[in-house]
Structures are given as structure tokens and as C-alpha cells.
Design a protein around this motif. Structure first.
Motif, PDB file in Angstrom:
ATOM      1  N   MET A   1       0.834  -1.207   0.000  1.00 37.81           N
ATOM      2  CA  MET A   1       0.000   0.000   0.000  1.00 37.81           C
ATOM      3  C   MET A   1       0.866   1.254   0.000  1.00 37.81           C
ATOM      4  SD  MET A   1      -3.004  -1.212   2.667  1.00 37.81           S
ATOM      5  CE  MET A   1      -3.688   0.431   2.877  1.00 37.81           C
TER       6      MET A   1
ATOM      7  N   ILE B   1       2.251   1.750  -3.387  1.00 38.34           N
ATOM      8  CA  ILE B   1       1.211   2.231  -4.305  1.00 38.34           C
ATOM      9  C   ILE B   1       0.944   3.719  -4.064  1.00 38.34           C
ATOM     10  CG2 ILE B   1      -1.252   2.060  -4.885  1.00 38.34           C
ATOM     11  CD1 ILE B   1      -1.017  -0.965  -4.292  1.00 38.34           C
ATOM     12  N   ILE B   2       0.855   4.108  -2.787  1.00 35.92           N
ATOM     13  CA  ILE B   2       0.623   5.523  -2.457  1.00 35.92           C
ATOM     14  C   ILE B   2       1.769   6.392  -2.971  1.00 35.92           C
ATOM     15  CG2 ILE B   2       0.494   7.157  -0.528  1.00 35.92           C
ATOM     16  CD1 ILE B   2      -1.012   4.915   1.023  1.00 35.92           C
TER      17      ILE B   2
ATOM     18  N   ARG C   1      -3.732   2.426 -10.003  1.00 32.02           N
ATOM     19  CA  ARG C   1      -3.135   2.434  -8.655  1.00 32.02           C
ATOM     20  C   ARG C   1      -4.204   2.607  -7.581  1.00 32.02           C
ATOM     21  NH1 ARG C   1      -0.323   0.332 -10.977  1.00 32.02           N
ATOM     22  NH2 ARG C   1       1.837   0.659 -11.596  1.00 32.02           N
TER      23      ARG C   1
ATOM     24  N   LEU D   1      -5.022  -0.002  -4.635  1.00 30.00           N
ATOM     25  CA  LEU D   1      -4.986   0.433  -3.242  1.00 30.00           C
ATOM     26  C   LEU D   1      -6.262   0.018  -2.508  1.00 30.00           C
ATOM     27  CD1 LEU D   1      -3.384   2.019  -1.118  1.00 30.00           C
ATOM     28  CD2 LEU D   1      -4.541   4.093  -1.898  1.00 30.00           C
TER      29      LEU D   1
END
Length: 423
Positions: free
Chosen positions: A94, A97-98, A175, A179
Motif C-alpha cells: 500500500m 502504491i501511495i 493504482r 490500493l
């Protein structure tokens, strides 16, 4: 300068797009490894649960049952640990991805700003002259061609800019979807972990009750432990005797060859050297090296089963303060399971030992594998055995179907768990 800027911009976004599969592959590889561990552990839990259900049908608490329950508790704890690792991995995924989202959002903002600047510049020029007047106001034919190429390139750059913005926008949507999926996965794992933790507490309570019930038969258990120790000593002596005989036989063969060579050369024979390891011929050396290179890759001696007692010294599963030793590993398996050779070799000995059933010893160069507690044996001494060839069936021990499996290198005992392939 403007052309150079667009070239660098195109390269950056292309690298960003190309880098995404590599990033995903790196994370996917870690994910695959973790999922494989979870799958293997769930299979082991299923095997121990099946063994306990079979034992429950007999309505008798035995040491074998407690060993199976102990292994199930260990597997359950491992499953919870794997879930915790999974949650940590999801948090890392995560975060990545962020981070990737932030980079893409910044890139999209810059692309939009640059595109707005291009449109503004184009509107200023269009207010002063149109494309045709721009072309035909050229002072020469060559200048007209240059102006035409400039307009063409300017149009292509605008199209490329729009294409890059669309790609970055699509990546951002992807993305965001990833997420949200990871957040859902995390919630599911946390819920499952709570359930597994409750199951673990139930198993531990059951273990306490079973140990308490069986500990009432302490005298019987101590007699059983002493009988097992005597059986293990006999097995040790058996294997040590086999290795000693092989060493002696090889030493005699070597001495005979040296004596014959000395007679042919008319020289004094060399002094006798009683080696403590097996002197191998070319074929046996190749076999021994091949076996030695199979560490962590050997097939299991039974198709289905789990390790119910591990290598080395540890506390008895019921009697506190009583230490027991295992020169190999015990593997619980379904009733009447076939036992197979883990590697090609030659059957060196078949015997029966009270408390350990029938025992088969197979030589693989300077390595030996031992299969104890068999109810039936289908091999004969001197027989050449291939990998996975059936040599017998598993017998009963401690109220469970179980075999003892050992690996020796000359006279040294090895931990078989390090040699078997992960299940």
C-alpha cells in the motif's frame, strides 16, 4: 530547447510505464512466496486434523495423538505468523502504491501545466497569423520547408503530450483500484486472524486436557520410554554395524588391490591404514556426491504425512523434565501408507527391532537412509532400489501410523528435515 524538453519528457514517462511491470513483478514474487508458504501450512494443518479425527474415532488418548495435536498447534501458530507477515506485506504494498500515486499525480500536474503553456503559446500565435500566412511569408522555398516541419512537429508534440497525460491518468486509476483492493484484503486477513487465534486457544485447551489424562498413566509411559530407548540403542548399533562392515569390506578390497599391485611391481606392500570412512569406488563416489547435492530436495519417504517428532533432544510431550532423543524424524501418515526410498541405492540390511518394527537400511555411496517402524517390507538385501520405489508399508507406533526416518553420512547422524523437499 523545446524539442529537447519534449524528448526528455517522453523518455521519463516511458521509463515510468516500463518500470511498472518490474515493480509489480518484484512485489508479486514476494506475494507468491508468502502464498506458497500459507498453502503448504494449510495442507499440514489439514493432515494433522485428519490424523486427530482418526484418533478421536478410536476414543483413546495416546502419545501419538498428543504429538499430532502439538504439531497442529505449531502449524496454527505458524499460520497466524504468516497472516501477520501478510498484513505487513500489504502495508508495504500500500505504501509503495501511495508513493507511486504521488509521483504520477505530480507528473500529471506538470504535464497539464506544460500543455496549458503550449495552448497559450499557440493561441498567441494564431492571433497574429494563421498557418498558411506563416508558411507563405517565408522568404525562400527552404525556409518554407523548415516552417512546415516546425508546424508538423509542433502538432505531433501536442498529440504526444495528450497521449502521455492519458497514460498517466490511466495509471493513476489503476493504482487507486489496487490500493482499494489491498485495503479490502487487509480487512479480510485481520478478521481471519481473529478466527485462527480463537481456534488456537481451543487446540491448546484440548492439549492440556489430553496431557492431563495421559499423565495419569505415568508408570506406563516411563516403561514405554525406557523400551524405546533400548530400541533406539539397538537401531544405532545396527546402523553403526552396517557402516563398520562397509568400511571393513572396502578397506580389505583396497588392501588386496595394493598387495597385488605391489607383487606385480615387486615392491613391499604399503602399511595397512584402517580408515574410519567408507572408501568408495567411482560409481559409489558419483552416487554419494549426487545424494549430497540433493539437500533440501529429497522426496518424502511417504506421499502424505507430517513430522510428528523432530531430530535431536527435546522434552517428552507428556512427562515434564523427561528428555527424549530422536536420531531422525517421526512422520505420521495415513493407515497402510506405502513407504518409498528417497534416493537410488542398494538395500544393505533388513531386520526387526522390538518397538521399532521392521527396519530397512539403504546405502547411497557414503550416505545411508534408514526406514524404521515398517509393518511390511517388499525389498530384499542386495537389491538395487530406485528413487521413490516402494520398500514397505508404515506400521503403528504410539497409537498412530508412523515411521522413523534417518539419514547418516558415514557414522554421523544428520537431521532429515534439512534434506527433505518442502511440502
Amino acid at each position: 530547447m523545446k524539442h529537447k524538453t519534449y524528448f526528455l519528457l517522453t523518455c521519463f514517462v516511458s521509463l515510468l510505464l516500463l518500470g511498472q511491470p518490474a515493480f509489480a513483478q518484484r512485489m508479486r514474487k514476494t506475494r507468491v512466496q508468502l502464498e506458497a508458504e500459507k498453502r503448504r501450512n494449510l495442507e499440514k494443518i489439514a493432515e494433522t486434523r485428519k490424523a486427530l479425527e482418526t484418533a478421536r474415532a478410536k476414543k483413546e488418548v495416546t502419545v501419538g495423538n498428543i504429538k499430532a495435536l502439538k504439531e497442529q498447534i505449531s502449524s496454527q501458530e505458524e499460520q497466524i505468523s504468516l497472516m501477520e507477515q501478510d498484513i505487513e506485506l500489504i502495508d508495504m504494498e500500500m505504501q509503495d502504491i501511495i508513493s507511486a500515486k504521488g509521483t504520477l499525480e505530480n507528473r500529471l500536474t506538470k504535464l497539464q501545466q506544460e500543455y496549458a503553456a503550449m495552448l497559450y503559446a499557440a493561441s498567441k500565435h494564431s492571433g497574429q497569423l494563421n498557418k498558411l500566412s506563416f508558411l507563405f511569408s517565408a522568404s525562400s522555398f527552404n525556409e518554407l520547408l523548415m516552417r512546415y516541419k516546425y508546424l508538423q512537429q509542433y502538432t505531433e508534440n501536442r498529440k504526444a503530450q495528450v497521449l502521455q497525460m492519458n497514460k498517466v491518468t490511466a495509471l493513476l486509476r489503476e493504482r487507486q483500484t489496487n490500493l482499494e483492493g489491498k485495503r479490502t484484503d487487509k480487512k479480510k486477513i485481520i478478521t481471519a486472524k481473529v478466527v485462527e487465534t480463537k481456534n488456537l486457544e481451543v487446540l491448546k485447551t484440548k492439549q492440556t486436557l489430553m496431557v492431563g489424562e495421559l499423565s495419569k498413566k505415568e508408570k506406563d509411559l516411563r516403561r514405554e520410554i525406557e523400551a524405546t530407548r533400548q530400541s533406539v540403542t539397538k537401531l544405532d548399533n545396527l546402523i553403526a554395524g552396517i557402516v563398520s562392515r562397509e568400511i571393513s569390506r572396502k578397506n580389505k578390497e583396497t588392501e588386496l588391490k595394493q598387495d597385488n599391485d605391489a607383487k606385480l611391481k615387486n615392491i613391499a606392500p604399503p602399511k595397512k591404514n584402517n580408515k574410519a570412512i567408507i572408501e568408495l569406488d567411482a560409481t559409489e563416489t558419483t552416487l554419494g556426491r549426487s545424494f549430497g547435492a540433493s539437500r533440501a530436495r529429497l522426496p518424502w519417504p511417504v506421499q502424505k504425512g507430517f513430522i510428528s517428532d523432530r531430530f535431536g533432544v527435546k522434552e517428552h510431550p507428556v512427562l515434564h523434565g523427561v528428555m527424549i532423543n530422536n536420531n531422525g524424524i517421526d512422520i505420521q501418515t495415513p493407515s497402510n501408507a506405502t513407504v518409498r526410498a528417497v534416493y537410488a541405492g542398494v538395500v544393505k540390511d533388513i531386520t526387526s527391532i522390538p518397538g521399532l518394527g521392521k527396519v530397512v537400511a539403504i546405502q547411497h555411496g557414503d550416505y545411508f537412509t534408514v526406514y524404521a517402524n515398517l509393518s511390511q517390507v517388499f525389498a530384499v538385501v542386495g537389491q538395487k532400489i530406485s528413487t521413490k520405489e516402494t520398500i514397505g508399508t508404515a506400521g503403528e507406533s504410539g497409537g498412530a501410523t508412523e515411521i522413523n526416518f534417518q539419514i547418516w553420512h558415514n557414522t554421523a547422524r544428520l537431521n532429515p528435515e534439512n534434506w527433505l523437499a518442502p511440502k
